[in-house]
Design an enzyme around this catalytic site. Sequence first.
Site, PDB file in Angstrom:
ATOM      1  N   TYR A 259      -9.785   5.097  22.146  1.00  0.00           N
ATOM      2  CA  TYR A 259      -8.572   4.507  21.577  1.00  0.00           C
ATOM      3  C   TYR A 259      -7.720   3.819  22.637  1.00  0.00           C
ATOM      4  O   TYR A 259      -7.016   2.855  22.341  1.00  0.00           O
ATOM      5  CB  TYR A 259      -7.780   5.554  20.781  1.00  0.00           C
ATOM      6  CG  TYR A 259      -8.313   5.637  19.375  1.00  0.00           C
ATOM      7  CD1 TYR A 259      -7.897   4.712  18.416  1.00  0.00           C
ATOM      8  CD2 TYR A 259      -9.282   6.557  19.025  1.00  0.00           C
ATOM      9  CE1 TYR A 259      -8.421   4.732  17.136  1.00  0.00           C
ATOM     10  CE2 TYR A 259      -9.820   6.578  17.740  1.00  0.00           C
ATOM     11  CZ  TYR A 259      -9.379   5.655  16.796  1.00  0.00           C
ATOM     12  OH  TYR A 259      -9.905   5.661  15.540  1.00  0.00           O
ATOM     13  N   HIS A 416      -6.251  11.686  16.519  1.00  0.00           N
ATOM     14  CA  HIS A 416      -7.677  11.503  16.806  1.00  0.00           C
ATOM     15  C   HIS A 416      -8.233  12.580  17.732  1.00  0.00           C
ATOM     16  O   HIS A 416      -9.351  12.470  18.219  1.00  0.00           O
ATOM     17  CB  HIS A 416      -7.916  10.118  17.408  1.00  0.00           C
ATOM     18  CG  HIS A 416      -7.667   9.015  16.435  1.00  0.00           C
ATOM     19  ND1 HIS A 416      -8.421   8.870  15.300  1.00  0.00           N
ATOM     20  CD2 HIS A 416      -6.732   8.038  16.400  1.00  0.00           C
ATOM     21  CE1 HIS A 416      -7.969   7.831  14.605  1.00  0.00           C
ATOM     22  NE2 HIS A 416      -6.940   7.322  15.240  1.00  0.00           N
TER      23      HIS A 416
END
Lengths: 735, 735
Positions: A259, A416
């Site tokens: 990410y 996440h």
Amino acid sequence: FILIFQCYTAQEHPSLILTTKGVAEIRANLGRIPLFDETLASTKSQIDAEILNGIEVPIPKDYSGGYTHERHKKNFLMMQKAGLLYQILNEEKYAKYVKEMLFQYEKMYPTLPLHPQTRSYARGKFFWQALNDSNWLVYTAQAYDCIYNYLTVSERKTLESNLFRPLADFISLENPKFYNRIHNHSTWGNVAVGMIGLVMNDKKLVERALYGMKKDGIKEGEKDNDGGLLKKPGQKAGFFANVDEPFSPDGYFTEGPYYQRYAMYPYMVFAEALQNTRPDLKVFEYKNGVLLKSLITLLNLTDTEGKFFPLNDGQKGMSYYSRELVFSVDAAYLFGEKNTGLLSIAEKQSEVTLDNAGFAVAKAIQEGKATSFIKKSVAYSDGIKGDQGGVGILRSKGSTEEITLVMKYAAQGGSHGHYDKLSFSLYEGGNEILQDYGLARFVNIQQKGGGNYLKENKTWAKQTIAHNTIVQNESSNFEADYETGDQFHSDKYLFDANNPNLQIVSAKESNAFPGTEMHRVLALIKEDDFENPFLLDIIKIKSKTSNQYDLPYYYFGQIMSANFKYETPNILSPLGTKNGYEHLWKIGEGSQPEGNAKVSWFNNDRFISLTSAVSKDDQLIFTKIGANDPDFNLRNDPGFMIRKTNAKDTYFVTALEIHGHYNPVTEIGNNTFSNIKKLDIVYQDDQYIGIKIMTVGGDLSIFLFSFQDADKNSTHNVSIDGKIYSWNGAFTLIK
Amino acid sequence: FILIFQCYTAQEHPSLILTTKGVAEIRANLGRIPLFDETLASTKSQIDAEILNGIEVPIPKDYSGGYTHERHKKNFLMMQKAGLLYQILNEEKYAKYVKEMLFQYEKMYPTLPLHPQTRSYARGKFFWQALNDSNWLVYTAQAYDCIYNYLTVSERKTLESNLFRPLADFISLENPKFYNRIHNHSTWGNVAVGMIGLVMNDKKLVERALYGMKKDGIKEGEKDNDGGLLKKPGQKAGFFANVDEPFSPDGYFTEGPYYQRYAMYPYMVFAEALQNTRPDLKVFEYKNGVLLKSLITLLNLTDTEGKFFPLNDGQKGMSYYSRELVFSVDAAYLFGEKNTGLLSIAEKQSEVTLDNAGFAVAKAIQEGKATSFIKKSVAYSDGIKGDQGGVGILRSKGSTEEITLVMKYAAQGGSHGHYDKLSFSLYEGGNEILQDYGLARFVNIQQKGGGNYLKENKTWAKQTIAHNTIVQNESSNFEADYETGDQFHSDKYLFDANNPNLQIVSAKESNAFPGTEMHRVLALIKEDDFENPFLLDIIKIKSKTSNQYDLPYYYFGQIMSANFKYETPNILSPLGTKNGYEHLWKIGEGSQPEGNAKVSWFNNDRFISLTSAVSKDDQLIFTKIGANDPDFNLRNDPGFMIRKTNAKDTYFVTALEIHGHYNPVTEIGNNTFSNIKKLDIVYQDDQYIGIKIMTVGGDLSIFLFSFQDADKNSTHNVSIDGKIYSWNGAFTLIK
Ligand SMILES: [Ca+2]
Ligand SMILES: [Ca+2]
Ligand SMILES: [Ca+2]
Ligand SMILES: [Mg+2]
Ligand SMILES: [Mg+2]
Ligand SMILES: [Mg+2]
Ligand SMILES: [Mg+2]
């Protein structure tokens, strides 16, 4: 308002990633800077083909992977490139292409409803998520910047009034839960608004980008669909807040490298644009220069082939060859301290961005300034203040490739994050030896749930059992509750890579299983009679209660031998019923009464041997991922698990060797057997552990470790078999 | 006897693979022929290191993979190379090394009992099998040839009397069941005796090598432990008989390419030695030059990376880079028609043999004579007379790599044959798309049963269900009875690769399942709107009884989608109880009432889609190999199976497309969906089949095939939906 707008139109264009000065220098050097020229040629041929193909601006309809999604995505990428080509090549056809496409969007936008697909919490207009609309605007703002002076004042006004400002407001004012948070999605939103604000010289938009919206209507305690708080009390918003929060002072991005890679682009492109237009903000110095630092950190979070370690929700295979990293590496070179190591990464990427930064990089490469980018063993802290654990990477030279160990003892890592406290993975070069599963998702592959997160991401990939770490009582860390996990982090105990032959990372975790303290020590030990550095893995567990502890190791390849008897069932059943256990087939089980369990497997022409000090009551379990997987969403990878039942305080001590080679053409195998004859715990108490390792050749070494004093200057003594051992610092290896 | 021996010592040495003339030419060109010089340098450094290491001739003890086995194997390889170095470099140390090692063997041999390991039907002295002793003698004879003139007459006499002749007699006279058969083992035995006979100029040994032993004591009807007859009535023996038998006139070796590779070395080295010493025998012209032809055939039995198709018992990964092929390619160049295609293979091998042939090859390469070795679509016959079916290979240019199809419709293939009638495998370049499992063995890996054939080779790898072909009633071809299978073969129906866009191989099998006729048609069809040539697979079955028919396809990768509902069991059970079915886990089952079952999977960044015309009663079964595998000896590869129950006469019609690509760095997938919308049987009777293929884009094509008349000049007519279709030859594709 219109007055303000007009009085700022005197600003130069382009000014975001290309400047008028930069354009002049690039044009003067065309044909002289190979890497820039090559990128220019391939971009030109790509855009020329697109121009020939014609413009397509379809009515939005599909999820990612579908036609309209992919077409709109392609459109903004093409517009941005065409804009750059217009500036660099000064050929009108590129400006015209951008202009025509923009006006098609302008024509469509005013009557466009929300995207018809409803799965997102913040639906977009062109795309199913406002996130993707933000992507669109970040890129399109750059295209607009490049053709700004090509357009008439009236054309600009039309585009700004009917398309850009409404879209910027839509992303922000109309989607506060998307825009006004600390989240990579919000960063994209902030930057979209900021980039178009800079081009339009709209101070309000730029302010909204930098500092968020004062009013967002988010209620205190309101949560997202993962159970995360939308906003903590007093939480700031906007770009700077999104720089503050997810990065540690070391530049570690709490969501993990996959990410961070995705986030790097908006961070870097906006920082670059701000530096060029608002140098007063000193954006690259913000928080001790964390943006530039974070790029270096991100590059270090890769294996020897440049692939990111798949921590948290990370799709394997993503690497520093991605377009976000091409952009960020170039930007970090120009706007940072001209780190010549970045030039060698740019050489490997074999492309640069067609802007000031890419030109500077290509020119420096042509001048022969590139040096190797050397990745060292390093520990990165997590948390805004760097006090929330972190990630430790050990790198040790192997017989053919580097042996790389990645230990995670960080904070939850946001929505996440995985419940993977004290887990680790191990690589030989670009090959996974002990894997982190990664995510259960096939990004952009429509056949698999439209390319979105699959159910199994939650039921398997995030769970503790999916990782090479301790699971207590078949549960997950924090019972896989996000809100709980988000409050805690592991703690680094020590990281020491000063001696390349004895590198250690160690961390503790006290909250993941309440009442249980876990302390893990991972060492890469290089000794002459081992082909490669071997791993020594020690876990000390101290609990208030008796529990079952499982320690799985997820490997690749085929079992070659085991030194214990095991049974393989005639019928396969899942190993458990919940917390990820329901996804593991139990394919074999045995035990080893003689003290050491040894398993060897074979993968990629390599042998790997695991030796563990076990008790006769430990269950030794062979597993395969794939049970309760009705859509075949999981990879069927194997695992080997050591299970201790009814244990309160206990130890797991395991060594892992990578050795040997088999050549299917000569049919000769060399060094196909483990070099460890015996692995014993020769000392254990609350303070110390002593591990004796005896090789097949009869060499003895003793590893001594202090669990309670990591001070380098402390002196320790233990008595083993009547002999006193003394050492300084937390650990030693006595031969 | 001694008299005869002495009167032949005037013969020149060396004379086997190096000749005195050859040595002179090589010496005169040292430093001028790069590939030869490179091989020489690396060989020299290897042997120099061995000389430094010292000679080790341990008392024989271990199976293959163990120390004494590997040491003795290394010894003969080193002696052979040292002998060549002595001739080429004229440095005494190499001759001395060979001499000293030979005398250590000479000292040990006279009192050496049979090898202590008892598993072989023909135990050796230095090794557990007489086969390996033969290997030893084949190589050592060459070393002896090279240092022959370095030794005194008395030294020679000592070696010959105490070592070479007794060993040659041991291999032959004392092991008739090993020596006097048609078998690759026997070839090695024959050649060992022949090579040492040539060096010693011992005509009796050479005669025994060429024509076998008159008396062998093998009783009529006596069988080996695989149930094979040791000797058919009237069967000849010896080298020439072993050339006659396993090779078809096309040079196809009935055991398959893996064993042909192994056998090539003794065939070629002895042929070369005979050509140099007994040109009167015209060995390279024997049986229409089958030896040279067979090498070309063997090279064609490889994928685009040079790896052999793993037909029968073949270990995957073995390739034309093996030392046997380096030798044979060089020999075939010099002793054949100077095929310049062989030079490009030698270039890829990047080494040559240090003998006349290798020198000729290296010299021709230096002279720029190398041309590509082009592998075409080709059918090879099996059987001594070429009338026992065969193997058909289709090669079609794909979007990135060649699509290669290998169909097997051969004879049983000897004791290493598999029960795999009408099976096939499919490749894209060097990647297996539909695999042949290969064998269940880890050659030379001691951890796995000493490197020998594993139980699962018989219970799984040889069984019909382990192959991409029809299984009737969960049995195997010929009920996996070797004696029965050995009496039959499939029959080629047609092979036609004249049209590169429509290549077909078709064969029939009538004996594998008595009472059932199977006729398979495999076509590679190249059409504009398909990214790659696609496979059309048609099987017509006609039986006297009602049966269950299974057609498995063994693929690699992960299921992406299926167009039918399927259930995945909570508990895995084996698919069956015997004939290989006990090794398959049933991991899913469904059915498709709508006519076409489509399954797509993803592997190596590629998508593969299988579309099959099914009935609603067909069971669609997902499998994984690995049940009843107590030692984890099997690979856990997946399969997809179409099952028809209570069928008498029926058809399986399946198309398979290789398409698309997914890039994990850009996260973009292209062409990820099948291009086939519908696949229908639009005509079927005993003579003809008509298959309609409709693409997603709406293109229609009809494939028409005659099952009863393969004549190219015949005309056929069928009426479909009132329309008459006419064509010439057995098949057509109408667009
Ligand atoms: Ca969330
Ligand atoms: Ca046999
Ligand atoms: Ca397609
Ligand atoms: Mg994970
Ligand atoms: Mg804290
Ligand atoms: Mg087979
Ligand atoms: Mg016949």
